[in-house]
Write a protein that holds these residues in place. Sequence first.
Motif, short mmCIF file in Angstrom:
data_model
loop_
_atom_site.label_atom_id
_atom_site.label_comp_id
_atom_site.label_asym_id
_atom_site.label_seq_id
_atom_site.Cartn_x
_atom_site.Cartn_y
_atom_site.Cartn_z
N SER A 83 0.89 -1.39 0.38
CA SER A 83 0.16 -0.23 -0.05
C SER A 83 0.92 1.02 0.05
O SER A 83 0.23 2.13 -0.76
CB SER A 83 -0.79 0.10 1.42
N PHE A 84 1.57 0.80 0.73
CA PHE A 84 2.93 2.19 0.77
C PHE A 84 3.47 2.66 -0.18
O PHE A 84 3.39 3.85 -1.18
CB PHE A 84 4.29 1.70 1.88
N ASP A 85 4.03 1.63 -1.53
CA ASP A 85 4.48 1.78 -2.34
C ASP A 85 3.67 2.00 -3.32
O ASP A 85 3.76 3.13 -4.62
CB ASP A 85 4.78 0.40 -2.81
N VAL A 86 2.39 1.99 -3.37
CA VAL A 86 1.12 1.98 -3.86
C VAL A 86 0.69 3.98 -3.61
O VAL A 86 0.69 4.30 -5.05
CB VAL A 86 -0.51 1.89 -4.39
N ILE A 87 0.78 3.69 -2.72
CA ILE A 87 0.60 5.54 -2.79
C ILE A 87 1.78 6.76 -3.51
O ILE A 87 1.24 7.99 -3.19
CB ILE A 87 -0.19 5.77 -1.29
N MET A 88 2.71 6.49 -2.81
CA MET A 88 3.98 6.60 -3.27
C MET A 88 4.27 6.91 -4.32
O MET A 88 4.10 7.86 -5.38
CB MET A 88 4.93 6.47 -2.84
N LEU A 89 4.27 5.94 -5.19
CA LEU A 89 4.08 6.03 -7.14
C LEU A 89 2.75 6.55 -7.24
O LEU A 89 2.59 7.62 -8.14
CB LEU A 89 3.98 4.24 -7.78
N TRP A 90 1.86 6.77 -6.65
CA TRP A 90 0.87 7.54 -7.04
C TRP A 90 1.05 8.93 -6.67
O TRP A 90 0.63 9.67 -8.35
CB TRP A 90 0.08 6.90 -6.03
N GLU A 91 1.47 9.72 -5.93
CA GLU A 91 1.26 11.19 -5.37
C GLU A 91 2.80 11.57 -6.82
O GLU A 91 2.33 12.62 -6.83
CB GLU A 91 1.62 10.91 -3.92
N PHE A 92 3.42 10.51 -6.93
CA PHE A 92 4.84 10.43 -7.67
C PHE A 92 4.21 10.84 -9.02
O PHE A 92 4.25 12.23 -9.84
CB PHE A 92 5.60 9.41 -7.49
N ALA A 93 2.83 9.95 -9.86
CA ALA A 93 2.09 10.22 -11.09
C ALA A 93 1.73 11.65 -10.59
O ALA A 93 1.28 12.27 -11.78
CB ALA A 93 1.51 9.05 -11.03
N SER A 94 0.45 11.75 -9.57
CA SER A 94 -0.24 13.14 -9.80
C SER A 94 0.71 13.97 -9.98
O SER A 94 0.26 15.28 -10.50
CB SER A 94 -0.52 13.29 -8.40
N ALA A 95 2.32 14.43 -9.32
CA ALA A 95 2.53 14.88 -8.91
C ALA A 95 3.71 15.83 -10.72
O ALA A 95 4.13 16.56 -11.32
CB ALA A 95 3.86 15.41 -8.64
N ILE A 96 4.23 14.46 -11.42
CA ILE A 96 4.40 14.72 -12.50
C ILE A 96 3.82 14.90 -14.27
O ILE A 96 4.11 15.07 -15.20
CB ILE A 96 6.20 13.36 -12.90
N THR A 97 2.43 14.59 -13.73
CA THR A 97 1.46 14.20 -14.70
C THR A 97 0.08 15.70 -15.27
O THR A 97 0.52 16.62 -13.60
CB THR A 97 0.73 13.05 -15.36
N PRO A 98 -0.31 16.41 -16.46
CA PRO A 98 -0.73 17.47 -15.76
C PRO A 98 -2.19 16.86 -15.25
O PRO A 98 -2.83 16.06 -14.92
CB PRO A 98 -0.96 17.03 -17.01
N THR A 99 -2.92 17.94 -14.62
CA THR A 99 -3.96 18.33 -13.50
C THR A 99 -4.71 16.98 -14.07
O THR A 99 -5.62 16.87 -13.23
CB THR A 99 -3.69 19.56 -13.12
N ILE A 100 -5.15 17.00 -15.58
CA ILE A 100 -7.23 16.67 -15.43
C ILE A 100 -6.25 15.57 -15.73
O ILE A 100 -7.35 14.74 -15.73
CB ILE A 100 -6.49 17.35 -17.40
N VAL A 101 -5.57 15.18 -15.66
CA VAL A 101 -4.80 13.47 -15.03
C VAL A 101 -4.37 12.93 -14.29
O VAL A 101 -5.09 12.06 -13.70
CB VAL A 101 -3.48 13.17 -16.35
N GLY A 102 -3.75 13.84 -13.99
CA GLY A 102 -4.03 13.69 -12.19
C GLY A 102 -3.34 12.55 -11.59
O GLY A 102 -3.54 11.95 -10.37
N GLY A 103 -2.50 11.45 -12.58
CA GLY A 103 -2.16 10.19 -11.81
C GLY A 103 -3.35 9.47 -12.18
O GLY A 103 -2.43 7.78 -12.19
#
Length: 205
Positions: A83-103
């Motif tokens: 779960s930690f891995d999933v959330i960290m990757l999710w947060e990272f993807a949200s940070a580097i992708t456009p807002t409309i995508v949001g990870g």
Amino acid sequence: MNTADILKTLRPSRIMYPILIGLGVAGFLLFRGFDAAAFASINWTWHAGIWSILAVMMMLIRDLAYMYRIRVLTDCQINWRRSFDVIMLWEFASAITPTIVGGSAVAIFIIHKEIGNLGKSTAIVMVSALLDELFYVIMVPILYFYVGSEQILSIAKSGSIEEMTFGYGLFYVFVFGYFFILSYSIIILYALFYNPRVIKWNFMP
């Protein structure tokens, strides 16, 4: 697109580009707007240290809550470590992708790799988005009527705000944004719990 193609798309060399661009732009803006006198005038007392620690603690609590939520939504198919891995990757993807995508697309792929069910993975991400939006939909009216519009929209009469809102004013933008999020939440709610086929036929031909 199969798993190999997705992993190739998400390879570290490609991920580094948006990170470097983001750091470069942030560094440039920080350097250009840095005011040494204002920074020196900050009084770093123990109060500031306590509030800084509390801010970090709130971030940790938020991530722990995200981990707990993903475990509940997956019926505990994902352990705490994963779960930690999933959330960290999710947060990272949200940070580097456009807002409309949001990870979200990356999150679906990550959860799919954990539970092996693409439909359920999509539903989990959509429910997570719905819960986030419901918090906004519920809390905004409460704060608006409890605190008052004068406090929430205290900068509404600023000249720069008028320019940014094309003369409509912050209040109308605020109302439009709220009802947009409300409509979006209703669509997700309807698609998840009532009639997903209608949404699929209209938006996914």
